[in-house]
Design an enzyme around this catalytic site. Structure first.
Site, PDB file in Angstrom:
ATOM      1  CB  SER A 108      -8.370   0.955   5.643  1.00 33.66           C
ATOM      2  OG  SER A 108      -9.109   2.129   5.472  1.00 33.66           O
ATOM      3  CE  LYS A 146      -3.906   2.048   2.579  1.00 39.02           C
ATOM      4  NZ  LYS A 146      -4.815   1.891   3.743  1.00 39.02           N
ATOM      5  CB  SER A 204      -8.101   3.818   2.716  1.00 42.66           C
ATOM      6  OG  SER A 204      -7.283   3.235   3.708  1.00 42.66           O
TER       7      SER A 204
HETATM    8  N1  GLN Z   1     -13.222   4.233   6.265  1.00 43.65           N
HETATM    9  C1  GLN Z   1     -12.589   4.645   7.480  1.00 43.65           C
HETATM   10  C2  GLN Z   1     -12.229   6.109   7.385  1.00 43.65           C
HETATM   11  O1  GLN Z   1     -12.530   6.691   6.430  1.00 43.65           O
HETATM   12  C3  GLN Z   1     -11.391   3.800   7.761  1.00 43.65           C
HETATM   13  C4  GLN Z   1     -10.145   4.259   7.113  1.00 43.65           C
HETATM   14  C5  GLN Z   1      -8.962   3.415   7.466  1.00 43.65           C
HETATM   15  O2  GLN Z   1      -9.087   2.378   8.118  1.00 43.65           O
HETATM   16  N2  GLN Z   1      -7.801   3.887   7.078  1.00 43.65           N
HETATM   17  O3  GLN Z   1     -11.664   6.678   8.267  1.00 43.65           O
END
Ligand code: GLN
Length: 492
Positions: free
Chosen positions: A178, A79, A154
């Site tokens: 994410s 990532k 994400s």
């Molecule tokens: N969807 C969640 C957010 O927008 C989780 C994001 C993540 O785990 N990096 O914060």
């Protein structure tokens, strides 16, 4: 045989038996990237040439008997918020569009020590803020099961790359879901380790008290293997814990007899899609047949956890992202009047709308007039959430929930409605609030052949338990053999 269909443990066997060379494996992935990337858009940076060169070198070393590590010559994707020396780490942001880290993240060092091969850096929501990978500055990644749907986020690039066989496995990061949610949307396995099990050194911080790096893989065995590589204490991360080194693959016993599984009724109610519920109920039945004790109970936190998460995550983000000022890192505005103007313009031009929204929200909840009402309250509720989980784990070994209230949604359907996007995190955020491990595994598909994910939550540092419970289910339903992305099927 399509090499890229194999799991890493299968690749390992073939490398060991000399049925395949690292070059042959790496080349198969490079070819797959050539073939699929145009449609899937999972990468920010691909490293085809470097990967092939490294593979040849490794094969040479293997031939000379210099190399026989168990992961030597196995490719991986990373990532793009995990720092890689000499290769761009953009966080899918204009702010870091040309940023090259001068050092490797600890997890990357570990992967390098294993002589694994980096195929490239994977797309994500900007600074890991989002749940669909639509907030990337560069491109929108597509779901290999249906190219009109989001891959989740994400870590959407990581999940989509694994699901479309462009990488055999990948690293993601999980602050509020994410790793697990994109794994669920793409029909792969995503593990968020206990807070402190994996070093965060070199992971670009979003919300430091919630962030963890973890594996996204084709199956549970690969997940345990990648966790073996990345877990462990690191002096460079003061929040990493000194826990004894384990071989997580030894936990995969294919047996859940007597295991106590708690099912929180709050996460099977309103707002959870009917087909998701149905599949989860089938999964519960499978566990009962396999001899687990499954019981419904009340985990009365769902209604607080989203608010708590978004206050804490935004507060920490607003502080962490203060370093991107146009001077020390990243993007700098071309024209400016004075220092303040330089800050303002660089940040206004360098960050996208979702990141700005979070910085503004975070600054607000931390401001002196509102600190007690929001931030302090959220920290108090955080303790409450932890206590509720502690209580639940007195009774249960594992907590079972959906990973996401729905399957992957259409591209564009939520990206203009931040609140709706936030609400979709209802099943995952409390796991980060409490610092617990959670795994998402596929448990079936809906009528449109979109994967449905099941989340298994464990007590702190009980990765072995959730991995075994996940593995036992996987052996029973054999998701990978029985279900295939339309995208992959269409081309067979
Ligand atoms: N969807 C969640 C957010 O927008 C989780 C994001 C993540 O785990 N990096 O914060």
């Amino acid at each position: 045989m399509d090499i890229t269909e194999l799991t890493v443990h299968e690749l390992q066997e073939k490398l060991k038996n000399k049925e395949l060379t690292s070059y042959e494996i790496t080349k198969a992935y490079v070819d797959k990237i050539e073939e699929k990337e145009k449609a899937v858009q999972a990468f920010v940076t691909t490293l085809e040439k470097e990967a092939l060169e490294k593979a040849s070198k490794i094969d040479e070393e293997i031939k000379n008997g210099e190399e026989d590590g168990s992961f030597t010559g196995i490719p991986i994707g990373i990532k793009d918020n995990i720092c890689t020396k000499g290769v761009k780490t953009t966080c899918s942001s204009k702010m870091l569009e040309n940023f090259v880290s001068p050092y490797d993240a600890t997890v990357v060092e570990k992967i390098d020590n294993e002589k694994m091969i980096n195929l490239g850096k994977l797309n994500m929501d900007e600074f890991a803020m989002g749940g669909s990978t639509e907030y990337s500055y560069f491109k929108k990644t597509r779901n290999p099961w249906n190219l009109n749907k989001v891959p989740g986020g994400s870590s959407g690039g990581s999940a989509a790359a694994v699901a479309s066989n462009m990488v055999p496995w990948a690293l993601g990061s999980d602050t509020g879901g994410s790793i697990r949610q994109p794994a669920s949307f793409c029909g792969v396995v995503g593990l968020k380790p206990t807070y402190g099990l994996v070093s965060r050194y070199g992971l670009v911080a979003f919300a430091s008290s919630l962030d963890q790096i973890g594996p996204i893989t084709k199956d549970v065995t690969d997940s345990a293997m990648l966790l073996n590589i990345i877990a462990g204490h690191d002096e460079k991360d003061t929040t990493s814990r000194k826990v004894e080194k384990k071989d997580y693959t030894k936990a995969l016993k294919n047996d859940v007899k007597g295991i106590k599984i708690g099912v929180p009724k709050e996460l099977f109610g309103e707002g959870i899609n009917e087909e998701v519920k149905e599949k989860l109920e089938e999964a519960i039945k499978v566990y009962k047949d396999l001899g687990a004790e499954v019981e419904e109970f009340s985990l009365d936190i769902a209604k607080y956890s989203l608010a708590t998460y978004y206050i804490i995550a935004c507060a920490e983000a607003s502080s962490n992202l203060g370093r991107f000022d146009g001077i020390r890192y990243g993007y700098r505005a071309k024209e400016f009047k004075d220092l303040k103007d330089l800050y303002r313009k660089s940040r206004s031009e360098g960050f996208g709308p979702e990141v700005k929204r979070r910085i503004i929200l975070g600054t607000y909840v931390l401001s002196s007039g509102y600190y007690d009402a929001y931030y302090k309250k959220a920290q108090q509720v955080r303790t409450l959430v932890m206590n509720k989980f502690d209580k639940a784990f007195e009774k249960y070994d594992v907590i079972l929930t959906p990973t996401s209230p729905t399957v992957a949604f259409d591209i564009g359907s939520k990206s203009n409605n931040p609140l709706e996007m936030y609400l979709a995190d209802i099943c995952t955020v409390s796991v980060n609030i409490a610092g617990l491990p959670g795994i998402s595994i596929p448990c079936g598909v809906d009528k449109e052949n979109m994967p449905i994910g099941m989340q298994l939550i464990g007590n702190k540092f009980q990765e072995e338990t959730i991995l075994n419970v996940a593995y036992t289910f996987e052996q029973k339903i054999k998701f990978r053999e029985n279900y295939k992305p339309t995208f992959r099927k269409g081309e067979e």
